[in-house]
Scaffold this motif. Structure first.
Motif, PDB file in Angstrom:
ATOM      1  N   HIS A 137     -10.943   1.027  -4.511  1.00 43.65           N
ATOM      2  CA  HIS A 137     -11.151   0.085  -3.412  1.00 43.65           C
ATOM      3  C   HIS A 137     -12.528   0.240  -2.788  1.00 43.65           C
ATOM      4  O   HIS A 137     -12.962   1.346  -2.479  1.00 43.65           O
ATOM      5  N   VAL A 138     -13.199  -0.902  -2.607  1.00 42.05           N
ATOM      6  CA  VAL A 138     -14.474  -0.969  -1.896  1.00 42.05           C
ATOM      7  C   VAL A 138     -14.438  -2.234  -1.046  1.00 42.05           C
ATOM      8  O   VAL A 138     -14.399  -3.340  -1.588  1.00 42.05           O
ATOM      9  N   GLY A 139     -14.426  -2.105   0.281  1.00 42.12           N
ATOM     10  CA  GLY A 139     -14.465  -3.299   1.114  1.00 42.12           C
ATOM     11  C   GLY A 139     -13.239  -3.487   1.970  1.00 42.12           C
ATOM     12  O   GLY A 139     -12.644  -2.521   2.470  1.00 42.12           O
ATOM     13  N   ASP A 140     -12.801  -4.747   2.138  1.00 42.23           N
ATOM     14  CA  ASP A 140     -11.721  -5.035   3.082  1.00 42.23           C
ATOM     15  C   ASP A 140     -10.596  -5.871   2.482  1.00 42.23           C
ATOM     16  O   ASP A 140      -9.822  -6.499   3.231  1.00 42.23           O
ATOM     17  N   CYS A 141     -10.477  -5.904   1.156  1.00 45.51           N
ATOM     18  CA  CYS A 141      -9.277  -6.506   0.566  1.00 45.51           C
ATOM     19  C   CYS A 141      -8.105  -5.554   0.769  1.00 45.51           C
ATOM     20  O   CYS A 141      -8.279  -4.412   1.204  1.00 45.51           O
ATOM     21  N   GLN A 142      -6.907  -6.014   0.466  1.00 40.92           N
ATOM     22  CA  GLN A 142      -5.723  -5.174   0.629  1.00 40.92           C
ATOM     23  C   GLN A 142      -4.923  -5.097  -0.660  1.00 40.92           C
ATOM     24  O   GLN A 142      -4.830  -6.081  -1.406  1.00 40.92           O
ATOM     25  N   VAL A 143      -4.360  -3.905  -0.903  1.00 41.05           N
ATOM     26  CA  VAL A 143      -3.406  -3.713  -1.992  1.00 41.05           C
ATOM     27  C   VAL A 143      -2.138  -3.146  -1.366  1.00 41.05           C
ATOM     28  O   VAL A 143      -2.168  -2.060  -0.765  1.00 41.05           O
ATOM     29  N   GLN A 144      -1.034  -3.884  -1.485  1.00 41.66           N
ATOM     30  CA  GLN A 144       0.242  -3.445  -0.929  1.00 41.66           C
ATOM     31  C   GLN A 144       1.259  -3.288  -2.051  1.00 41.66           C
ATOM     32  O   GLN A 144       1.243  -4.037  -3.027  1.00 41.66           O
ATOM     33  N   LEU A 145       2.145  -2.321  -1.862  1.00 40.60           N
ATOM     34  CA  LEU A 145       3.145  -2.004  -2.873  1.00 40.60           C
ATOM     35  C   LEU A 145       4.517  -1.893  -2.225  1.00 40.60           C
ATOM     36  O   LEU A 145       4.670  -1.240  -1.185  1.00 40.60           O
ATOM     37  N   VAL A 146       5.512  -2.519  -2.841  1.00 42.30           N
ATOM     38  CA  VAL A 146       6.895  -2.354  -2.412  1.00 42.30           C
ATOM     39  C   VAL A 146       7.735  -2.035  -3.647  1.00 42.30           C
ATOM     40  O   VAL A 146       7.555  -2.635  -4.709  1.00 42.30           O
ATOM     41  N   SER A 147       8.640  -1.050  -3.524  1.00 39.83           N
ATOM     42  CA  SER A 147       9.492  -0.634  -4.634  1.00 39.83           C
ATOM     43  C   SER A 147      10.952  -0.761  -4.251  1.00 39.83           C
ATOM     44  O   SER A 147      11.302  -0.811  -3.054  1.00 39.83           O
ATOM     45  N   ASP A 148      11.820  -0.775  -5.253  1.00 38.70           N
ATOM     46  CA  ASP A 148      13.257  -0.916  -5.005  1.00 38.70           C
ATOM     47  C   ASP A 148      13.790   0.207  -4.127  1.00 38.70           C
ATOM     48  O   ASP A 148      14.688  -0.005  -3.313  1.00 38.70           O
ATOM     49  N   ASN A 149      13.249   1.406  -4.309  1.00 35.68           N
ATOM     50  CA  ASN A 149      13.772   2.554  -3.563  1.00 35.68           C
ATOM     51  C   ASN A 149      13.001   2.836  -2.276  1.00 35.68           C
ATOM     52  O   ASN A 149      13.146   3.889  -1.678  1.00 35.68           O
ATOM     53  N   ALA A 150      12.160   1.897  -1.842  1.00 39.56           N
ATOM     54  CA  ALA A 150      11.372   2.080  -0.618  1.00 39.56           C
ATOM     55  C   ALA A 150      11.901   1.168   0.479  1.00 39.56           C
ATOM     56  O   ALA A 150      12.329   0.042   0.223  1.00 39.56           O
ATOM     57  N   THR A 151      11.864   1.679   1.712  1.00 38.24           N
ATOM     58  CA  THR A 151      12.370   0.891   2.840  1.00 38.24           C
ATOM     59  C   THR A 151      11.373  -0.162   3.306  1.00 38.24           C
ATOM     60  O   THR A 151      11.763  -1.177   3.874  1.00 38.24           O
ATOM     61  N   SER A 152      10.086   0.090   3.064  1.00 38.55           N
ATOM     62  CA  SER A 152       9.070  -0.861   3.496  1.00 38.55           C
ATOM     63  C   SER A 152       7.865  -0.768   2.566  1.00 38.55           C
ATOM     64  O   SER A 152       7.659   0.250   1.898  1.00 38.55           O
ATOM     65  N   PRO A 153       7.062  -1.828   2.517  1.00 41.02           N
ATOM     66  CA  PRO A 153       5.869  -1.803   1.664  1.00 41.02           C
ATOM     67  C   PRO A 153       4.884  -0.719   2.097  1.00 41.02           C
ATOM     68  O   PRO A 153       4.835  -0.324   3.263  1.00 41.02           O
ATOM     69  N   VAL A 154       4.099  -0.254   1.135  1.00 35.23           N
ATOM     70  CA  VAL A 154       3.092   0.767   1.381  1.00 35.23           C
ATOM     71  C   VAL A 154       1.714   0.121   1.233  1.00 35.23           C
ATOM     72  O   VAL A 154       1.433  -0.540   0.231  1.00 35.23           O
ATOM     73  N   LEU A 155       0.870   0.320   2.232  1.00 42.05           N
ATOM     74  CA  LEU A 155      -0.502  -0.176   2.159  1.00 42.05           C
ATOM     75  C   LEU A 155      -1.351   0.884   1.458  1.00 42.05           C
ATOM     76  O   LEU A 155      -1.499   2.007   1.957  1.00 42.05           O
ATOM     77  N   LEU A 156      -1.918   0.538   0.308  1.00 40.48           N
ATOM     78  CA  LEU A 156      -2.638   1.508  -0.513  1.00 40.48           C
ATOM     79  C   LEU A 156      -4.138   1.500  -0.260  1.00 40.48           C
ATOM     80  O   LEU A 156      -4.866   2.283  -0.883  1.00 40.48           O
ATOM     81  N   THR A 157      -4.619   0.617   0.607  1.00 43.55           N
ATOM     82  CA  THR A 157      -6.055   0.548   0.897  1.00 43.55           C
ATOM     83  C   THR A 157      -6.280   0.522   2.403  1.00 43.55           C
ATOM     84  O   THR A 157      -5.392   0.128   3.171  1.00 43.55           O
TER      85      THR A 157
END
Length: 595
Positions: A137-157
Motif C-alpha cells: 500500500h502507498v497512498g490513501d486507497c483502502q483494502v478491506q477484508l471480511v471472512s466467514d469466521n470474522a465478526t466484522s471486516p478488517v481494514l488492511l491499509t
C-alpha cells in the motif's frame, strides 16, 4: 481510462473459486484519473492472483498517465519476475521501480519543481497465493477484508495523509508514487482460514458508502453478482461523491483442500552453504550437459530439459549459475536474477530470450539460484572477427544494424545494455546476430536501482561519461556500438586505451579521434565522419538516436563535408568571378599608371 464495465471472472483451482467484479468511472470530473488491473492465474508454478488499483492526485493534470502505467506495468512485471523471489520481494521491487520511473519522468518534465503536479498516483496491491493474502500500500486507497469466521471486516491499509498545520480540517497526501526518489511501502499479510471477500476502493467510493455491512452480505452470498461493483459505485455517486470512483470486489471461496499458504520461495536467500552446480548435475528437471564458460561471477552450462509425455523433443537451453563467492550475498544473488527479468521484457530476435519455467514446461519451481536462456548457436563476434580480420564494409553494416535493432528493442522498454562488445554478441553461420548477455543492463530512468557498478562492462567499449561517474543514457549504448563498428572496421580503438585513464571532462576533451581512414582499405570519408560524431566524448554532440547513426553508416550526409575540397571545386563560379574582377582591376591600374 474513463470507464470500465463490470466484470466477473470465475476460475476453478482445485476446490477453490475466485470471483471478481470491478468498475471505474470518472464521476463528476472531466477525466478519470483512477485505474485498475488484475490477473487471475491458472499456473500451478505461480498461483498468485494479482489485483492493483491506483488513484490519481487531483493537483496533477497528468496523473491518469501515472495511474494507467502503474497498474498495467505492475501486473506485467509481476508475472515475469524471477521465480526464486518471494511475493514480498517481487511486489516491493516492482513498486520501487515504478516509483523511480515516474519520479524520473516528472523530473524531466515541466513539473520538476512542483512534483505534486507531475506523474504521481497512489497504489494499492492485493495478492492472493493459496490461503495467503499480501497487501502492499502507498497512498490513501483502502483494502478491506471480511471472512466467514470474522465478526466484522478488517481494514488492511491506513491512509498516508497528514493533517495540515494551517488548516486542521484539511489533510494532504503524504506518500505517493513519483513524488520522491525513494518510496515507503506498507506491507500486510493475512492468512485466510475461511471463504473471504476483499474490497479495494479509491476514496471516491469508501468515503461515501459504508462497505463493511455490504461486504458481510456479499461474503454470505453464494456467488458475487456481476454488476455488484457498478451498483456500489453508483450508490457512492448518488451520495454526493465528487471524485473519481473505482472499486474491485474479490470473492474467494475456499474448499476442503485449500492449497499452500506459503508465499515464500523454495530458495532461501540466506542459505549459509551453497553448493555450486557442476556438469552432470540434475535440478528441477534440468540436466547440465556441458560447461560453456566460467568466471568469478558465474558459470554457464548447456542443459537439456526433462522430457515430458506427449511433448516434442525440446531444444537445449543455457543455464547460468552464480559462483560460490557471488552466492554469499543475498543482494548479489538478486542482481544475478535481474538479467533474466530484463530479458523477459524484450521481444526481439536480436536479443537472447529468457523463458519462464511455465513456458519451458517445467513442473517444479526453482530450488536454487540460476537463470535460463535460449541456446544461441554460432560463435561470438570476438571469434568471428579473429577469423575475419578484414571484413567488408557491407558485412560490418549488416552486423551493426542487427545489434542496433536489439539495442532499440531494449531502449523501447527503458533498458540500457551498457556492455556492448564482441564477446556479448553471437553470430550464426547464416550471419544472424544476437545480444546474449544482459548482466550489466540497467533501467534508463533509474540506473542505480538494480546495479551499483560505476563503470559497467569492458573499459575499452565503455562510454566516456561512465569514467566521470555519470549515469548512462541511450547515447552511451550508441557510443559502445560505434566503438564496436570502429573495431570491426580497423581492428583497433579510436582513442586506444587513453579514454579509461581520463577522469575529468577537461582531460577527455584533449583526446584526439584517430581517423578510421586507411590507404589499405576503401573506407568512404563520410563513414569516418559518421564514426567521429558517434564517438564524440561529449554525449550531447553524438547522434541523438541509434537509427540516425545506423542510417549514416549506409548513406552519406550531403550537408557534412568530410574532406578538404579546394575553393575552386566547391564554388567554381565564385572563383571565376573573382578572377575576372581581379584581371579587370589590374588592367585599370596598368592603364592609369602608364598613361
Amino acid at each position: 481510462m474513463n470507464q470500465h464495465a463490470a466484470q466477473k471472472t470465475p476460475v476453478n483451482r482445485l476446490p477453490n473459486k475466485i470471483y471478481v467484479s470491478a468498475f471505474s468511472t470518472r464521476g463528476v470530473k472531466e477525466i478519470n484519473q483512477d485505474a485498475y488491473a488484475y490477473h487471475i492465474s491458472s499456473n500451478e508454478l505461480s498461483p498468485s492472483h494479482v489485483f492493483v488499483i491506483a488513484d490519481g492526485v487531483s493537483s496533477s493534470t497528468v496523473s491518469q498517465v501515472a495511474s494507467d502505467f502503474a497498474t498495467s506495468e505492475f501486473v506485467k512485471l509481476f508475472n515475469i519476475a524471477p521465480e526464486q523471489w518471494s511475493i514480498k520481494t517481487r511486489a516491493e521491487a516492482i513498486i520501487k521501480e515504478l516509483n523511480a520511473r515516474l519520479y524520473t519522468r516528472t523530473q524531466r518534465s515541466a513539473f520538476c519543481y512542483t512534483p505534486e503536479k507531475g506523474y504521481v498516483c497512489t497504489l494499492s496491491v492485493a495478492i492472493l497465493t493459496g490461503n495467503r493474502l499480501d497487501v502492499f500500500h502507498v497512498g490513501d486507497c483502502q483494502v478491506q477484508l471480511v471472512s466467514d469466521n470474522a465478526t466484522s471486516p478488517v481494514l488492511l491499509t491506513h491512509p498516508h495523509r497528514h493533517v495540515s498545520d494551517s488548516e486542521p480540517s484539511q489533510t494532504y497526501l503524504s506518500n505517493a508514487l513519483g513524488v520522491k526518489a525513494n518510496i515507503d511501502i506498507d506491507h500486510t499479510s493475512h492468512t485466510l482460514s475461511a471463504s473471504s471477500t476483499i474490497a479495494i476502493s479509491t476514496d471516491g467510493v469508501h468515503e461515501f458508502v459504508s462497505l463493511p455491512g455490504i461486504l458481510n452480505k456479499i461474503n454470505g452470498a453464494e456467488i458475487l453478482s456481476e454488476n455488484q461493483s457498478a451498483l456500489l459505485v453508483h450508490e457512492a455517486f448518488n451520495q454526493g461523491s465528487d471524485d473519481n470512483l473505482t472499486l474491485l470486489l474479490i470473492k474467494y471461496q475456499i474448499g476442503n483442500e485449500s492449497g499452500s499458504n506459503d508465499s515464500e520461495p523454495h530458495v532461501h536467500l540466506c542459505k549459509p552453504a551453497f553448493k555450486e552446480l557442476e556438469t552432470g548435475d540434475k535440478i528441477d528437471g534440468i540436466t547440465l550437459e556441458r560447461q560453456l564458460y566460467s568466471s568469478a561471477r558465474s558459470h554457464v552450462f548447456i542443459a537439456s530439459l526433462q522430457a515430458h509425455k506427449g511433448t516434442h523433443e525440446q531444444h537445449p537451453v543455457v543455464v547460468k549459475t552464480p559462483s560460490t563467492d557471488f552466492s554469499q550475498s543475498p543482494e548479489m544473488l538478486n542482481v544475478f536474477l535481474i538479467e533474466s527479468w530484463f530479458a523477459r521484457r524484450l521481444n526481439s530476435t536480436h536479443v537472447v530470450k529468457s523463458p519462464t519455467h511455465l513456458n519451458l514446461g517445467l513442473k517444479h519451481r526453482p530450488t536454487a539460484f540460476y537463470s535460463i536462456s535460449d541456446y544461441v548457436k554460432g560463435q561470438t563476434l570476438a571469434q568471428w572477427s579473429f577469423d575475419n580480420p578484414t571484413p567488408s564494409l557491407e558485412q560490418i553494416r549488416d552486423i551493426i544494424e542487427q545489434v542496433g535493432k536489439g539495442l532499440q528493442a531494449m531502449h523501447r522498454q527503458g533498458i540500457l545494455h551498457r556492455d556492448i562488445r564482441p564477446e556479448n554478441i553471437m553470430i550464426s553461420e547464416q550471419g544472424h546476430c544476437t545480444i546474449i548477455d544482459l548482466g550489466s543492463a540497467a533501467l534508463a530512468d533509474a540506473p542505480s536501482l538494480y546495479s551499483s557498478a560505476p563503470i559497467p562492462g569492458a573499459a575499452l567499449f565503455a562510454a566516456p561519461e561512465y569514467f566521470l561517474g555519470n549515469v548512462g543514457t541511450e547515447r552511451s549504448d550508441l557510443f559502445s556500438l560505434a566503438i564496436l563498428t570502429y573495431f570491426l572496421l580497423c581492428g583497433r580503438y579510436p582513442y586506444h586505451s587513453k579514454l579509461a585513464h581520463c577522469r575529468t571532462f577537461a582531460e577527455q576533451k584533449k583526446l584526439k579521434y584517430e581517423t578510421a581512414l586507411d590507404p589499405k582499405r576503401p573506407i568512404p570519408t563520410w563513414v569516418d565522419s559518421a564514426l567521429k560524431r558517434a564517438l564524440h566524448v561529449n554525449p550531447d554532440k553524438r547522434y541523438s538516436t541509434l537509427s540516425e547513426f545506423l542510417y549514416s553508416l549506409r548513406y552519406p550526409n550531403p550537408t557534412q563535408h568530410t574532406a578538404y575540397e579546394p575553393l575552386v571545386k566547391r564554388h567554381p563560379l565564385f572563383v571565376y568571378k573573382v578572377l575576372i574582377l581581379a584581371l579587370i582591376f589590374s588592367n585599370l591600374v596598368t592603364l592609369i599608371l602608364f598613361n
